[in-house]
Design a protein around this motif. Structure first.
Motif, PDB file in Angstrom:
ATOM      1  N   UNK A 187     -20.335 -26.475  -1.209  1.00  0.00           N
ATOM      2  CA  UNK A 187     -19.312 -26.857  -0.222  1.00  0.00           C
ATOM      3  C   UNK A 187     -19.663 -26.214   1.113  1.00  0.00           C
ATOM      4  N   UNK A 188     -19.540 -26.977   2.172  1.00  0.00           N
ATOM      5  CA  UNK A 188     -19.764 -26.437   3.519  1.00  0.00           C
ATOM      6  C   UNK A 188     -18.697 -27.019   4.428  1.00  0.00           C
ATOM      7  N   UNK A 189     -18.061 -26.191   5.199  1.00  0.00           N
ATOM      8  CA  UNK A 189     -16.990 -26.635   6.102  1.00  0.00           C
ATOM      9  C   UNK A 189     -15.962 -27.507   5.368  1.00  0.00           C
ATOM     10  N   UNK A 190     -15.551 -27.034   4.213  1.00  0.00           N
ATOM     11  CA  UNK A 190     -14.522 -27.714   3.400  1.00  0.00           C
ATOM     12  C   UNK A 190     -14.944 -29.092   2.905  1.00  0.00           C
ATOM     13  N   UNK A 191     -16.228 -29.340   2.855  1.00  0.00           N
ATOM     14  CA  UNK A 191     -16.710 -30.638   2.384  1.00  0.00           C
ATOM     15  C   UNK A 191     -17.799 -30.427   1.331  1.00  0.00           C
ATOM     16  N   UNK A 192     -17.750 -31.227   0.267  1.00  0.00           N
ATOM     17  CA  UNK A 192     -18.816 -31.169  -0.750  1.00  0.00           C
ATOM     18  C   UNK A 192     -20.093 -31.721  -0.132  1.00  0.00           C
ATOM     19  N   UNK A 193     -21.155 -30.947  -0.245  1.00  0.00           N
ATOM     20  CA  UNK A 193     -22.430 -31.398   0.340  1.00  0.00           C
ATOM     21  C   UNK A 193     -23.497 -31.600  -0.736  1.00  0.00           C
ATOM     22  N   UNK A 194     -23.120 -31.456  -1.986  1.00  0.00           N
ATOM     23  CA  UNK A 194     -24.077 -31.651  -3.071  1.00  0.00           C
ATOM     24  C   UNK A 194     -23.836 -30.650  -4.168  1.00  0.00           C
ATOM     25  N   UNK A 195     -24.890 -30.366  -4.915  1.00  0.00           N
ATOM     26  CA  UNK A 195     -24.773 -29.368  -5.991  1.00  0.00           C
ATOM     27  C   UNK A 195     -25.920 -28.372  -5.858  1.00  0.00           C
ATOM     28  N   UNK A 196     -25.647 -27.157  -6.343  1.00  0.00           N
ATOM     29  CA  UNK A 196     -26.656 -26.101  -6.252  1.00  0.00           C
ATOM     30  C   UNK A 196     -27.135 -25.748  -7.652  1.00  0.00           C
ATOM     31  N   UNK A 197     -28.453 -25.758  -7.839  1.00  0.00           N
ATOM     32  CA  UNK A 197     -29.019 -25.408  -9.144  1.00  0.00           C
ATOM     33  C   UNK A 197     -28.996 -23.895  -9.323  1.00  0.00           C
ATOM     34  N   UNK A 198     -29.286 -23.439 -10.564  1.00  0.00           N
ATOM     35  CA  UNK A 198     -29.229 -21.999 -10.874  1.00  0.00           C
ATOM     36  C   UNK A 198     -30.190 -21.204 -10.001  1.00  0.00           C
ATOM     37  N   UNK A 199     -31.323 -21.826  -9.585  1.00  0.00           N
ATOM     38  CA  UNK A 199     -32.281 -21.086  -8.748  1.00  0.00           C
ATOM     39  C   UNK A 199     -31.864 -21.078  -7.271  1.00  0.00           C
ATOM     40  N   UNK A 200     -30.686 -21.618  -6.986  1.00  0.00           N
ATOM     41  CA  UNK A 200     -30.155 -21.564  -5.623  1.00  0.00           C
ATOM     42  C   UNK A 200     -30.509 -22.773  -4.765  1.00  0.00           C
TER      43      UNK A 200
END
Ligand code: GLY
Length: 380
Positions: A187-200
């Protein structure tokens, strides 16, 4: 359906029947769609379920809105199954004998009559049967029988085959599946921007769909306002082996304590306990005893059948036992979770409603009572 609006890339968290069905619909509409599954696709509740498409007998008094949704979902199944079988070249085992629900005692019969009256008021087609009529349809029913209901439209599908077919159809339509990949919402600026994997690393997406079943509320990265109050509701189940050439049962059978689902290959599935135990994976003596005893009271002839499988599943339960469908408190994040007892039944409809929401921005009137915001409104 086509990608008439700039839908962009969609990431779906959860590779069960709901995530795969939504993914398939989006991929068919030429949307770039990636499904992220922490384990193996379709091995959670989609695998554990019995596959009953029971919008009639599974509707409980007081659940009128949910019954309208499940009935609409049920009506989609024959075409959905045919389309999926053609796309994947996999049979999904849709059986259309209907369901019989029995009462063993006079108390059971009074409860059954109450549910019958409610379900009929919702427009469900049901037929009241006396004991002899029930036994004429299912000769192995036991001696104790105080009445029954026949529900001609409550069918069953082999849920395990459905997810195999969906996986294949989704990939064939151009979707991408990432198994063994646990992700957090980004999430960035209150908006979903994708997904983050375990490696960041960030997998950027324009929209994210949360369809992680009983694990939805635990998804990392979810802001509190968007975190669905979905909890695991444990169900223990088992399967017996019938002779496929001479099965003991042809209809799906509901008894006061358990349900029995006969598969074409001779498996007889018996389910399910309903337990508030978190993600406790234990099969318990008490759980299996209650399943076997409940089934045996209805059909004593099961006592000679071999037990061939036992398992545990986790239904995604919400506060009102109804699903959470549609936009969340975080822009770009759409929920498709909390299907509780109705995940298999509602998969085709959920896929259509969510795909149309993503593609066209529409909130179908069928979806309106199930928006995630209903809980925020209740808390305010
Ligand atoms: N729909 C069957 C169950 O939840 O056990």
């Amino acid at each position: 359906m086509n990608a008439s609006l700039a839908t962009g890339r969609v990431a779906i968290i959860g590779g069960g029947i709901i995530g795969l069905a939504i993914g398939w619909r989006l991929a068919q509409a030429s949307v770039a769609v990636d499904v992220f599954e922490r384990g193996e696709a379709g091995r959670g509740a989609s695998f554990a379920a019995a596959g009953m498409l029971a919008a009639g007998v599974e509707s409980e008094p007081g659940e009128a809105a949910l019954c309208a949704l499940t009935r609409r979902g049920q009506a989609l199944w024959p075409d959905f199954a045919a389309e999926l079988e053609a796309a994947a070249d996999v049979s999904v085992g849709l059986r259309e004998e209907g369901t019989i629900e029995i009462a063993l005692t006079r108390d059971d019969a009074a409860r059954l009559r109450h549910a019958f009256d409610f379900q009929r008021r919702q427009g469900v087609t049901l037929e009241w049967l006396n004991a002899a009529e029930a036994r004429a349809r299912e000769p192995h029913l036991g001696a104790q029988l105080a009445g029954a209901v026949f529900s001609p439209h409550d069918h069953q599908v082999d849920n395990r085959r459905v997810v195999i077919a969906l996986r294949k159809a989704f990939l064939a339509a151009g979707g991408r599946l990432h198994e063994g990949t646990e992700v957090a919402l980004a999430v960035e600026n209150d908006r979903a921007i994708g997904v983050r994997r375990a490696d960041g690393t960030l997998f950027a997406a324009d929209r994210v769909v949360l369809a992680a079943g009983a694990w939805s509320g635990e998804t990392a990265g979810l802001p509190a306002a968007a975190r669905p109050a979905v909890r695991p509701i444990k169900g223990q189940m088992l399967a017996l082996r019938m002779d496929p050439a001479a099965p003991l049962l042809r209809h799906v059978l509901w008894t006061p304590r358990v349900y029995l689902v006969p598969r074409g290959d001779g498996r007889l599935i018996i389910g399910a306990t309903t337990e508030e135990r978190g993600f406790d994976p234990a099969l318990t003596a008490g759980g299996l005893l209650s399943l076997l005893e409940g089934a045996w009271r209805a059909m004593p002839a099961i006592e000679d059948l071999a037990i061939i499988e036992t398992w545990v599943g986790f239904r995604p339960g919400s506060r009102d036992d109804a699903p959470l469908l549609g936009p969340s408190a975080v822009a770009g994040l759409v929920l498709a979770t909390g299907h509780h007892r109705n995940g298999i039944l509602l998969a085709p409809l959920t896929a259509d409603l969510i795909a149309r929401n993503l593609l066209e921005g529409t909130i179908d009137p069928a979806m309106a009572p199930f928006l995630p915001s209903r809980f925020a409104a209740a808390a305010a």
